[in-house]
Design a protein around this motif. Structure first.
Motif, PDB file in Angstrom:
ATOM      1  N   SER A  79       0.775  -1.195   0.013  1.00  0.00           N
ATOM      2  CA  SER A  79      -0.009   0.006  -0.088  1.00  0.00           C
ATOM      3  C   SER A  79       0.593   1.044  -0.093  1.00  0.00           C
ATOM      4  O   SER A  79       1.734   1.410   0.811  1.00  0.00           O
ATOM      5  CB  SER A  79      -0.895   0.081   1.202  1.00  0.00           C
ATOM      6  N   PRO A  80       0.490   2.048  -0.892  1.00  0.00           N
ATOM      7  CA  PRO A  80       1.460   3.206  -1.045  1.00  0.00           C
ATOM      8  C   PRO A  80       1.190   4.099   0.017  1.00  0.00           C
ATOM      9  O   PRO A  80       0.381   3.922   1.010  1.00  0.00           O
ATOM     10  CB  PRO A  80       0.943   4.025  -2.487  1.00  0.00           C
ATOM     11  N   SER A  81       1.931   5.274   0.396  1.00  0.00           N
ATOM     12  CA  SER A  81       2.028   6.278   1.411  1.00  0.00           C
ATOM     13  C   SER A  81       0.489   6.666   2.226  1.00  0.00           C
ATOM     14  O   SER A  81       0.320   6.450   3.226  1.00  0.00           O
ATOM     15  CB  SER A  81       2.784   7.679   1.259  1.00  0.00           C
ATOM     16  N   SER A  82      -0.240   7.169   1.268  1.00  0.00           N
ATOM     17  CA  SER A  82      -1.512   7.655   1.984  1.00  0.00           C
ATOM     18  C   SER A  82      -2.713   6.554   2.004  1.00  0.00           C
ATOM     19  O   SER A  82      -3.879   6.738   2.494  1.00  0.00           O
ATOM     20  CB  SER A  82      -2.105   8.911   1.307  1.00  0.00           C
ATOM     21  N   TYR A  83      -2.265   5.326   1.444  1.00  0.00           N
ATOM     22  CA  TYR A  83      -3.308   4.209   1.402  1.00  0.00           C
ATOM     23  C   TYR A  83      -3.303   3.680   2.944  1.00  0.00           C
ATOM     24  O   TYR A  83      -2.378   3.457   3.566  1.00  0.00           O
ATOM     25  CB  TYR A  83      -2.959   3.244   0.282  1.00  0.00           C
ATOM     26  N   ILE A  84      -4.675   3.205   3.202  1.00  0.00           N
ATOM     27  CA  ILE A  84      -4.583   2.611   4.804  1.00  0.00           C
ATOM     28  C   ILE A  84      -4.956   1.163   4.518  1.00  0.00           C
ATOM     29  O   ILE A  84      -4.400   0.375   5.174  1.00  0.00           O
ATOM     30  CB  ILE A  84      -6.060   3.350   5.416  1.00  0.00           C
ATOM     31  N   THR A  85      -5.880   0.616   3.640  1.00  0.00           N
ATOM     32  CA  THR A  85      -6.130  -0.660   3.585  1.00  0.00           C
ATOM     33  C   THR A  85      -5.117  -1.418   2.632  1.00  0.00           C
ATOM     34  O   THR A  85      -4.607  -0.639   1.996  1.00  0.00           O
ATOM     35  CB  THR A  85      -7.474  -0.826   2.896  1.00  0.00           C
ATOM     36  N   PRO A  86      -4.918  -2.771   2.540  1.00  0.00           N
ATOM     37  CA  PRO A  86      -4.260  -3.660   1.760  1.00  0.00           C
ATOM     38  C   PRO A  86      -4.575  -3.173   0.429  1.00  0.00           C
ATOM     39  O   PRO A  86      -5.591  -3.183   0.156  1.00  0.00           O
ATOM     40  CB  PRO A  86      -4.537  -4.899   2.163  1.00  0.00           C
ATOM     41  N   TYR A  87      -3.498  -3.035  -0.336  1.00  0.00           N
ATOM     42  CA  TYR A  87      -3.671  -2.630  -1.789  1.00  0.00           C
ATOM     43  C   TYR A  87      -3.061  -3.709  -2.858  1.00  0.00           C
ATOM     44  O   TYR A  87      -1.783  -4.029  -2.674  1.00  0.00           O
ATOM     45  CB  TYR A  87      -3.318  -1.472  -1.980  1.00  0.00           C
ATOM     46  N   THR A  88      -3.574  -4.193  -3.659  1.00  0.00           N
ATOM     47  CA  THR A  88      -2.913  -5.179  -4.656  1.00  0.00           C
ATOM     48  C   THR A  88      -3.725  -4.965  -6.125  1.00  0.00           C
ATOM     49  O   THR A  88      -4.927  -5.434  -6.144  1.00  0.00           O
ATOM     50  CB  THR A  88      -3.120  -6.646  -4.041  1.00  0.00           C
ATOM     51  N   PRO A  89      -3.304  -4.392  -6.853  1.00  0.00           N
ATOM     52  CA  PRO A  89      -3.909  -3.859  -8.170  1.00  0.00           C
ATOM     53  C   PRO A  89      -3.446  -4.934  -9.219  1.00  0.00           C
ATOM     54  O   PRO A  89      -3.265  -6.152  -9.064  1.00  0.00           O
ATOM     55  CB  PRO A  89      -2.952  -2.799  -8.717  1.00  0.00           C
ATOM     56  N   LEU A  90      -4.490  -5.025 -10.395  1.00  0.00           N
ATOM     57  CA  LEU A  90      -4.561  -5.907 -11.253  1.00  0.00           C
ATOM     58  C   LEU A  90      -3.602  -5.554 -12.661  1.00  0.00           C
ATOM     59  O   LEU A  90      -3.482  -4.463 -13.007  1.00  0.00           O
ATOM     60  CB  LEU A  90      -5.866  -6.161 -11.775  1.00  0.00           C
ATOM     61  N   LYS A  91      -2.990  -6.537 -13.283  1.00  0.00           N
ATOM     62  CA  LYS A  91      -2.314  -6.121 -14.495  1.00  0.00           C
ATOM     63  C   LYS A  91      -3.294  -5.672 -15.707  1.00  0.00           C
ATOM     64  O   LYS A  91      -2.885  -4.984 -16.379  1.00  0.00           O
ATOM     65  CB  LYS A  91      -1.586  -7.715 -15.105  1.00  0.00           C
TER      66      LYS A  91
END
Length: 409
Positions: A79-91
């Protein structure tokens, strides 16, 4: 034929704690590796995929030849700096697929392994491009998060559990009432405010059970309107302890990013679309009730279509992407703990930071807070004996696994 005896999956069964510890060792090892890959310019999707591959590789090495379910308990998220929740993007989402890490960011890495449904999740912060000395607001953020997390663990201890002294002192300590959720938030706010930071709104700490990371009890820190927790920690329980701290107000907003993180619920619903049924079948087979990313499914594009009916029908829960309301940097820690009669055991925990690297003129001055922080989370009397006893089950499990590996080969 006599009925099989029900298996005890509580911490009263030593095998349960061993499985948690094996899962935790894997989670911590992979976290360390992924943290090392987080440098300026690193692609988030590639980091997530490499983390998942390593989780699968490490899980495959344990309990070989045993009829034990095992796998990823929480897919790798960055998760980048200002993101709070877990982040996992798609191709398949071109813009998000190009997301890379930037120097100066506070990045959150979260992941977990599970053995026989016993999941150990861990999260840590990485300051991208940080040098040997960290100063200013970055130092404030990391120190506030670290000390708030340490305080939280102590506030979760059932009263009198690790107190040493005379019998009278022990009885007095045990007679004290546990901290209420409101009092826990109040004390934590004092810690983060000392560093000019804020608790992240509605940070939720869940009771863990077998195949379940959101059981009946939960503690909610800095609850938003109409939100409240339920229950307090007790001996014999495993909890997923989350701590979120913001350099800003701590208020949150839902981001426009696609929701890619989901989890199977206990709800049953007659799905109409073949793609939806195929997705659900794959999810049940691969992930059970643990969080997964759509990128982990065989056909990512079909998953994006099929998941819509699954969420609408309530058979899958989606985890929306949430960030700081004003895009201020956020730090987050996640520790999986077991509460035993000897206190708290950190099963999967982020590594302790080298506090000497962080330079700031801010500090905690509140005497009540400082006194609590001095307390241990586990019993420390007869240290050497306890240390040997604590480490033995995990070590024994490792040795058994090595023997199983050599047998397989």
């Amino acid at each position: 034929m006599a009925e099989e005896a029900a298996i005890d999956y509580t911490l009263a069964n030593p095998d349960t704690l061993t499985k948690y510890k094996v899962a935790a060792q894997i989670s911590q090892k992979v976290l360390q590796e992924v943290s090392g890959w987080c440098v300026d310019g690193a692609n988030i999707i590639e980091l997530c995929e490499r983390g998942d591959k390593l989780l699968e590789d490490e899980v495959s090495k344990v309990y070989k030849g045993k009829k034990v379910s095992k796998g990823i308990g929480h897919c790798t998220t960055v998760s980048p700096s200002s993101y709070i929740t877990p982040y996992t993007p798609l191709k398949s989402d071109a813009d998000e697929a190009a997301t890379t890490l930037k120097a100066g960011e506070c990045v959150k890495i979260q992941l977990g392994a599970q053995i026989d449904g016993f999941c150990a999740i861990v999260c840590d912060n990485v300051l991208i491009g940080a040098g040997d000395e960290i100063t200013g607001r970055q130092a404030d953020l990391i120190l506030a998060t670290y000390y708030a997390n340490e305080l939280l663990l102590r506030l979760m201890l059932p009263p009198g559990l690790v107190i040493s002294g005379t019998e009278e002192e022990k009885k007095k300590a045990a007679a004290q009432k546990p901290y209420t959720q409101a009092k826990i938030t109040q004390l934590l706010e004092k810690v983060v405010q000392a560093y000019d930071c804020s608790l992240v709104e509605s940070t939720t700490i869940w009771l863990f059970e077998r195949n379940e990371i959101e059981a009946k009890k939960k503690i909610i820190l800095a609850p938003g309107e109409g939100v409240k927790g339920e229950g307090l920690p007790e001996v014999g329980e495993v909890w997923g302890v989350e701590m979120g701290v913001s350099l800003g107000s701590g208020k949150v907003k839902t981001l426009s990013n696609r929701t890619t993180l989901h989890r199977r619920t206990a709800t049953t619903y007659g799905l109409k679309r073949p793609t939806s049924r195929a997705i659900l079948s794959e999810v049940v087979k691969k992930f059970g009730t643990f969080p997964f990313s759509l990128r982990q499914l065989d056909d990512e594009k079909a998953a994006k279509v099929g998941v819509v009916e699954c969420v609408r029908g309530g058979v899958l829960r989606q985890y929306e992407v949430v960030g700081d309301k004003n895009n201020d940097p956020v730090a987050r820690l996640f520790t999986t703990i077991a509460i035993t009669k000897n206190g708290i055991t950190r099963l999967a925990s982020p590594p302790s930071p080298d506090l000497s690297k962080f330079k700031t003129d801010k500090k905690i001055a509140d005497e009540e807070i400082l006194k609590i922080l001095e307390q241990p989370v586990g019993k420390t009397s007869t240290k050497n004996k306890n240390r040997k006893k604590k480490k033995k089950p995990a070590k024994k499990a490792e040795e058994e696994e090595e023997e199983e590996s050599s047998d397989e080969e």
